[in-house]
Design an enzyme around this catalytic site. Sequence first.
Site, PDB file in Angstrom:
ATOM      1  CG  HIS A  42       2.107  -3.619  -0.163  1.00  0.00           C
ATOM      2  ND1 HIS A  42       3.162  -3.648   0.419  1.00  0.00           N
ATOM      3  CD2 HIS A  42       1.239  -2.913   0.417  1.00  0.00           C
ATOM      4  CE1 HIS A  42       3.112  -2.848   1.614  1.00  0.00           C
ATOM      5  NE2 HIS A  42       2.013  -2.471   1.681  1.00  0.00           N
ATOM      6  CG  HIS A  88       4.920   2.300   5.618  1.00  0.00           C
ATOM      7  ND1 HIS A  88       5.041   3.796   5.679  1.00  0.00           N
ATOM      8  CD2 HIS A  88       3.986   1.917   4.891  1.00  0.00           C
ATOM      9  CE1 HIS A  88       3.752   3.993   5.141  1.00  0.00           C
ATOM     10  NE2 HIS A  88       3.211   2.881   4.351  1.00  0.00           N
TER      11      HIS A  88
END
Length: 732
Positions: A42, A88
């Site tokens: 990430h 998200h």
Amino acid sequence: MDKKTIEAHKISQSEYEKILEILGRDPNLLELGIFSAMWSEHCSYKSSKKYLNGFPTKAPWVIQGPGENAGVIDIGDGMAAVFKMESHNHPSFIEPFQGAATGVGGILRDVFTMGARVEANMNSLRFGEIRGNDKINKHQRYLVKGSVAGIAHYGNCMGIPTVGGEISFDESFNGNILVNAFALGICKSDEIFYGKAEGTGNPVIYVGSKTGRDGLGGAVMASDSFNEENKSLRPTVQVGDPFAEKLLMEACLELFKTDYVIGIQDMGAAGLTSSSFEMAGRSGSGMKMHLDKVPMREVSMTPYELMLSESQERMLICAKKGCEDKIKAIFAKWDLDAEVIGEVTNTGKMELFWYGKLAAEIPIDPLSEAAPILDRPVKKPAYLDEIKGLNLCGCGADKVSNQEAFDMLLKDPNILNKSLVYDQYDANVGTNTIKQPGNLGAAAIRVKENGVAVVMGMDCNTRMNYVNPRIGGALAVAASGRKVAMSGATPLAITDCLNYGNPLNPEVMWQFAQGCEGIKEACRELNTPVVSGNVSLYNETEGVSIQPTPAIVSVGVKSDAKILPSVFVKPSTPVYMIGDVKGVFGGSLYMKVIEKLVAGTLPEIDYKKERALWDLVIEANKLEILEFANSVGIGGVAMTLAKMSCVSNLGGEFKMACEDNRDIFEESFSRAVVGVKDEAKFKELASKFKLNVTKLGNVGGDKFKINDVSKDLCQMREIYYTEFSKIVKQES
């Protein structure tokens, strides 16, 4: 360090050996946690970085490209647009309301930390199969309701309009939904702030909400695929407070009017860790931080928790020495914490203290420079050979009449109007929204400071990306830009959110590599550089990956705020199609709905024709010879015209020349339908751009007709506007 702890932090053996080399010793738990977060997929982009190199990022109008919190382009008269899109996905699957809400909060901070007031939100959403009554269908409906409510809650409370977006459905997203949030802000082009920490002795100030234990390990969680054990990771989902963020935004914008700030950074994924390391790393500086001075909202918090918490609504500021009290006063006025927690050094190291004792010491550059760049195996997916011969096999499709096919496509959730979604969003707060959601095509806002319109087009056809990831990626760039151009605006730049499956699967990495090549190619040929973006991998559950989803937002500018409509305007208007019919059914909605297949092949995109289409509509609009323009999308000309008819409450009678009668549903690229005021001038202009134009018919009447399809307008609108709500709201 014991093996179990290392594995729990998702650190490989080779990565651990690199940590030992950097530190010259074993790390302690805090240091291991920092490496784990910063080297997670990430944060480090370790699987994707290899393929992101080479994206076109420069143009005369690009002020800031990738590498900062958001991208920035010049929109004229000393003004700039600041924008970015982020994912998200994992948090929204685990806890849809908070996951989606904090996704919005995070992207807003990325934009206003650059000095811009956020003026528009959009979102790109993907869900699984919402029809039916089994456990998966019910859960998908729950995820739709929760995610949309979370997005609405955060944006509405912030007083920022959600002006548009896209939402699609496919069973490949049953195990992993996608929630991609986009935000755009406006500022003066010479008043942009950057995420840097420089000047030895300058204070490092923590501002915003207090730190809690929510979101702990979020970056690492978002770097793994789902299985039965980790689907309940609610503690790794952040909890958002939009009212605190509203105060934080206003305090920051007030601060930006002063000269107290050297740099500022949002605390996003990996929280205080990523913000501090990134700020110091960009400037080649070092930093000391006293973690016991961090404002905390929970008792007995540890340095590990403080560095890795992803509590929301927090920023890190590098200020000019001597301005500390003035900055504190601004944040106190807005009822927010502001504490000096450290200072910039010239050591090149991050030194973390806990009540005066050194708790961690890590060289900053090596942590970034030695971050793994993986060359993962790639392999062309076996399924591509299986599906390439199935363009429109006719096995069942030829038994379905066009009328039946039209009715089936009209009722598909991918076609139906989504007012259930966008009615929850405040689209008008701020009084800059030019075009209301639900009116098809791109979204648009006016910029009061210089009178221009900023137009935003969002697109990604996941089925076509499954059939051909390279052409699918390129098509997302072309289609999003086309939406902007159909408003009369000139597309200038894109932001991307690249959502793919598990990078440990060589077939997924092949899809990703191909998608990147397609985006590079399209951005280069269409002159719309990439200025910001995000990668989301590990979108896989129990070994099943999502369809490749490189979501794109194209941003363009029109010199005035008069936008070309995307729907019919008045009766008797002649309607023309620009472009060619090539019988493209690969990855089409028709094939999916009628044959239950995602298959076939795709032709190459003709970029010269694509750009000529944009330029023709932009020029024709300037000459005031068009009433409306809309890109031909999923479901082909038939469904594009049908949606326009429903929204405008105007029927029409259309005739389209077809080699195969099903071509009214085919999805050839680089096409638009336009309403023409002056047919002679329009044809003359089209020939100048070397584009084929075909008259389809005229707007008007209480029926919608195209070739052998006929539908009562009232009946069609009833289905279009009510069916989606019925599907999502059903209890069982």
